[in-house]
Design a protein around this motif. Structure first.
Motif, PDB file in Angstrom:
ATOM      1  N   LYS A  33       0.840  -1.202   0.000  1.00 47.32           N
ATOM      2  CA  LYS A  33       0.000   0.000   0.000  1.00 47.32           C
ATOM      3  C   LYS A  33       0.870   1.245   0.000  1.00 47.32           C
ATOM      4  O   LYS A  33       1.926   1.259   0.621  1.00 47.32           O
ATOM      5  CB  LYS A  33      -0.869  -0.001   1.276  1.00 47.32           C
ATOM      6  CG  LYS A  33      -1.743   1.219   1.454  1.00 47.32           C
ATOM      7  CD  LYS A  33      -2.851   1.265   0.437  1.00 47.32           C
ATOM      8  CE  LYS A  33      -3.559   2.594   0.408  1.00 47.32           C
ATOM      9  NZ  LYS A  33      -4.544   2.639  -0.697  1.00 47.32           N
ATOM     10  N   ASP A  35       0.395   5.728   0.288  1.00 47.77           N
ATOM     11  CA  ASP A  35      -0.552   6.811   0.528  1.00 47.77           C
ATOM     12  C   ASP A  35       0.246   8.028   0.972  1.00 47.77           C
ATOM     13  O   ASP A  35       1.300   7.897   1.585  1.00 47.77           O
ATOM     14  CB  ASP A  35      -1.529   6.388   1.645  1.00 47.77           C
ATOM     15  CG  ASP A  35      -2.639   7.395   1.827  1.00 47.77           C
ATOM     16  OD1 ASP A  35      -3.334   7.693   0.848  1.00 47.77           O
ATOM     17  OD2 ASP A  35      -2.800   7.884   2.950  1.00 47.77           O
ATOM     18  N   CYS A  76      -2.598   4.177   6.174  1.00 49.40           N
ATOM     19  CA  CYS A  76      -2.172   2.938   5.491  1.00 49.40           C
ATOM     20  C   CYS A  76      -2.519   1.708   6.320  1.00 49.40           C
ATOM     21  O   CYS A  76      -2.903   0.668   5.771  1.00 49.40           O
ATOM     22  CB  CYS A  76      -0.673   2.980   5.216  1.00 49.40           C
ATOM     23  SG  CYS A  76      -0.219   4.070   3.859  1.00 49.40           S
ATOM     24  N   ASP A 124      -5.939   0.567   5.672  1.00 51.80           N
ATOM     25  CA  ASP A 124      -6.117  -0.194   4.431  1.00 51.80           C
ATOM     26  C   ASP A 124      -5.721  -1.659   4.618  1.00 51.80           C
ATOM     27  O   ASP A 124      -6.351  -2.557   4.056  1.00 51.80           O
ATOM     28  CB  ASP A 124      -5.285   0.432   3.306  1.00 51.80           C
ATOM     29  CG  ASP A 124      -5.940   1.685   2.751  1.00 51.80           C
ATOM     30  OD1 ASP A 124      -7.018   1.555   2.152  1.00 51.80           O
ATOM     31  OD2 ASP A 124      -5.391   2.784   2.911  1.00 51.80           O
ATOM     32  N   SER A 164       4.777  10.673   2.491  1.00 51.63           N
ATOM     33  CA  SER A 164       4.309   9.553   1.688  1.00 51.63           C
ATOM     34  C   SER A 164       4.768   8.271   2.377  1.00 51.63           C
ATOM     35  O   SER A 164       5.937   8.124   2.706  1.00 51.63           O
ATOM     36  CB  SER A 164       4.898   9.658   0.283  1.00 51.63           C
ATOM     37  OG  SER A 164       4.488   8.565  -0.496  1.00 51.63           O
ATOM     38  N   ILE A 201      -8.297   8.389 -12.429  1.00 52.78           N
ATOM     39  CA  ILE A 201      -7.746   7.140 -11.888  1.00 52.78           C
ATOM     40  C   ILE A 201      -8.212   5.958 -12.732  1.00 52.78           C
ATOM     41  O   ILE A 201      -7.431   5.069 -13.075  1.00 52.78           O
ATOM     42  CB  ILE A 201      -8.185   6.938 -10.422  1.00 52.78           C
ATOM     43  CG1 ILE A 201      -7.533   7.993  -9.528  1.00 52.78           C
ATOM     44  CG2 ILE A 201      -7.813   5.545  -9.927  1.00 52.78           C
ATOM     45  CD1 ILE A 201      -8.018   7.968  -8.105  1.00 52.78           C
ATOM     46  N   ASP A 234      -8.115  -2.057  -1.453  1.00 55.60           N
ATOM     47  CA  ASP A 234      -7.476  -1.242  -0.422  1.00 55.60           C
ATOM     48  C   ASP A 234      -5.959  -1.369  -0.461  1.00 55.60           C
ATOM     49  O   ASP A 234      -5.244  -0.405  -0.213  1.00 55.60           O
ATOM     50  CB  ASP A 234      -8.009  -1.633   0.966  1.00 55.60           C
ATOM     51  CG  ASP A 234      -9.482  -1.294   1.104  1.00 55.60           C
ATOM     52  OD1 ASP A 234      -9.798  -0.109   1.228  1.00 55.60           O
ATOM     53  OD2 ASP A 234     -10.321  -2.215   1.044  1.00 55.60           O
ATOM     54  N   THR A 280       2.238   7.112  -6.105  1.00 56.25           N
ATOM     55  CA  THR A 280       1.390   8.170  -5.565  1.00 56.25           C
ATOM     56  C   THR A 280       1.724   9.450  -6.302  1.00 56.25           C
ATOM     57  O   THR A 280       2.889   9.839  -6.376  1.00 56.25           O
ATOM     58  CB  THR A 280       1.634   8.369  -4.062  1.00 56.25           C
ATOM     59  OG1 THR A 280       1.286   7.177  -3.378  1.00 56.25           O
ATOM     60  CG2 THR A 280       0.776   9.506  -3.520  1.00 56.25           C
ATOM     61  N   GLU A 289      -2.085   5.965  -5.614  1.00 56.41           N
ATOM     62  CA  GLU A 289      -3.031   6.970  -5.149  1.00 56.41           C
ATOM     63  C   GLU A 289      -2.832   8.255  -5.933  1.00 56.41           C
ATOM     64  O   GLU A 289      -1.739   8.547  -6.385  1.00 56.41           O
ATOM     65  CB  GLU A 289      -2.768   7.291  -3.664  1.00 56.41           C
ATOM     66  CG  GLU A 289      -3.076   6.186  -2.715  1.00 56.41           C
ATOM     67  CD  GLU A 289      -4.563   5.993  -2.464  1.00 56.41           C
ATOM     68  OE1 GLU A 289      -5.313   6.981  -2.518  1.00 56.41           O
ATOM     69  OE2 GLU A 289      -4.970   4.836  -2.226  1.00 56.41           O
ATOM     70  N   THR A 290      -3.899   9.019  -6.090  1.00 53.16           N
ATOM     71  CA  THR A 290      -3.727  10.416  -6.452  1.00 53.16           C
ATOM     72  C   THR A 290      -4.114  11.221  -5.227  1.00 53.16           C
ATOM     73  O   THR A 290      -4.992  10.827  -4.454  1.00 53.16           O
ATOM     74  CB  THR A 290      -4.629  10.859  -7.622  1.00 53.16           C
ATOM     75  OG1 THR A 290      -5.986  10.693  -7.245  1.00 53.16           O
ATOM     76  CG2 THR A 290      -4.351  10.026  -8.868  1.00 53.16           C
ATOM     77  N   THR A 291      -3.441  12.334  -5.039  1.00 53.91           N
ATOM     78  CA  THR A 291      -3.741  13.164  -3.889  1.00 53.91           C
ATOM     79  C   THR A 291      -3.611  14.624  -4.300  1.00 53.91           C
ATOM     80  O   THR A 291      -2.968  14.927  -5.300  1.00 53.91           O
ATOM     81  CB  THR A 291      -2.831  12.809  -2.695  1.00 53.91           C
ATOM     82  OG1 THR A 291      -3.316  13.452  -1.521  1.00 53.91           O
ATOM     83  CG2 THR A 291      -1.397  13.225  -2.929  1.00 53.91           C
TER      84      THR A 291
END
Lengths: 310, 310
Positions: free
Chosen positions: A43, A45, A70, A73, A132, B7, B27, B87, B121-123
């Motif tokens: 993962k 994020d 995270c 998730d 991040s 996305i 997730d 990300t 991810e996009t943020t």
């Protein structure tokens, strides 16, 4: 303090565990492989200053939040987190004390859940701090729960209470790791997701992944005290039910099980997690679309523009 | 185009491989574990607009660079990359075409090296685009090469040519994956690192990790044509040797082997990689510190302020 001195200080006392053979200070972290009967969870994020946290938020909570998102998730897969890496973007004139406190908050949470922090990077970010996180986890093959898998007739459950997270919970929430592992290990959970975009948005993700619809009972949706207080205190605030449906950053677990498992699950939950509310909020339908049942009957929730729905 | 539409488009054709059981859209990504005789490599790195790339750089090269930097770190362990997450931080008014081209460049490089992109991810990032990459790799237990392990008397080698990377190579460099795996598999490499901070800086990391010193021969350091051109073209440019020592972002491999292995290694290298220069640039010393030998004798390279040294 320059970048290298900061890194040296930050990496001196990072949490570790038995999975880490080489931590901070080499080109990559080196980890033991997981057992062959397990699967790897992966993962990433990021959180950004001014978007996910404010400059003046307590630094420990900023670091904590970055990792906790995270962890949430991994919880939603029924898994256990093992090892994290941290990339932090910093302005040239960074506040070394703030950065150390960010790391301290992150490390404290990592220790709480036995997660190693095996290094990371600092990088220049001229305007805003960002963090991040990369996270690895593991899960037994037979207990890995996906978003897909919801079946018509399933009961829909949610942990905790929803809405108003921006009042403080978004910096303080507890990732539902113990709960996710317990659910995956003891019941046939058909589908699970953690609530980051808000109940309505994340339920749509589950519905989309399973090609199903859902019907919620308005009166069963657990609304947080904070959402109610916000609604009572500010005329511009969302009504509490709307807040619970759309605020986001609840980081609770949303999952579905066969309807015959609903009551045994509720009973077992109360015995195992007496302090954490678990609510059955509706059922999965074969017809696509998200519907809400209240005292006025059944109505469709619009796909977009939650903010304008009330 | 909103975030979710973007996305959905970005994740439609991401490269995959046999390690990925569940990619983008859950997730976490779910991966098969590596073989028990292998070790896991784990790396994270970020690039930021205005720092590591310019707004007007070709978007494909921006995406390529973000991933290539991490691949270079896996190469420096003697490993093979397996799976990446991305990300991306984007301003509200993002340019969807630019973002798609960033992903295309990243995905092309991933395909070239058999790396899966299992989501991300996009943020929101209000001022600047940033890309943060998480990368997993694997390496045979007996072939994992660390930064530590350099021994007094070792020969120091470097691949390629150094300096002037900002002239373009920093967006185009080839991560030395094949070379790193070949070196680790065929020779007893004592220590290895990829050059991101510049030869002098990264050699200090090796020395620090191995508690040793080093002596470089100025005349043996391979200086890039670009560094020479920059020096000839601009009066403010660094002298070429200084550029080779300190410019950074070369992404070549720096490693040490026992002196008795130096000649066999050079011979085997020429047969295997006839197009890529390999230079023996000096030796590891028991005395700490970094020294440079040139026609005027031996002198100490200062620890800090490389820019002011010439």
């Amino acid at each position: 303090m320059n970048e290298f001195e900061l890194i040296s200080e930050l990496t001196r006392s990072l949490p570790s565990n038995e999975s880490v053979l080489v931590g901070a200070g080499d080109d990559c972290a080196v980890l033991k492989p997981v057992d062959p009967h397990q699967l790897v969870l992966f993962k990433t994020d990021a959180i950004v200053e001014g978007v996910h946290f404010d400059h003046d938020d307590p630094p420990e909570k900023i670091g904590r939040k970055a990792l906790a998102r995270c962890l949430s998730d991994v919880a939603a897969m029924g898994g256990a987190p093992t090892c994290a890496l941290v990339t932090i973007g910093l302005p040239k004139q960074f506040d070394a004390d703030q950065v150390k406190r960010i790391y301290a908050g992150l490390s404290d949470l990592a220790r709480q859940y036995g997660v190693a922090v095996a290094g990371g990077e600092t990088t220049a970010s001229p305007d805003r701090i960002f963090l991040s996180i990369s996270l690895l986890g593991k899960v037994d093959r037979e207990h890995c729960v996906l978003r897909s898998g919801a079946k018509p007739g399933d009961a829909i459950f949610v942990t905790g209470e929803l809405g108003g997270s921006r009042g403080g919970k978004h910096l303080d929430f507890e990732p539902r790791l113990e709960e996710g592992q317990w659910l995956a290990g003891h019941f046939n959970i058909h589908a699970m997701i953690d609530l980051s975009d808000g109940l309505a948005g994340d339920l749509r993700h589950l519905m989309h992944a399973g090609s199903v619809g859902a019907e919620l009972r308005a009166g069963s949706i657990p609304i947080s005290r904070e959402a109610k207080l916000q609604a009572a205190g500010e005329s511009s605030a969302k009504p509490p039910l709307l807040a619970a449906l759309t605020d986001g950053e609840d980081f609770e677990l949303l999952f579905t099980v066969a309807s015959r498992d609903a009551v045994p699950l509720l009973d077992a939950w109360k015995a195992r997690f007496p302090k954490l509310r678990l609510s059955c909020i509706g059922k999965v339908t074969a017809t696509p679309g998200l519907k809400l049942r209240d005292e006025n009957g059944l109505r469709e929730l619009p796909t977009h523009g939650y903010v304008h729905f009330a």
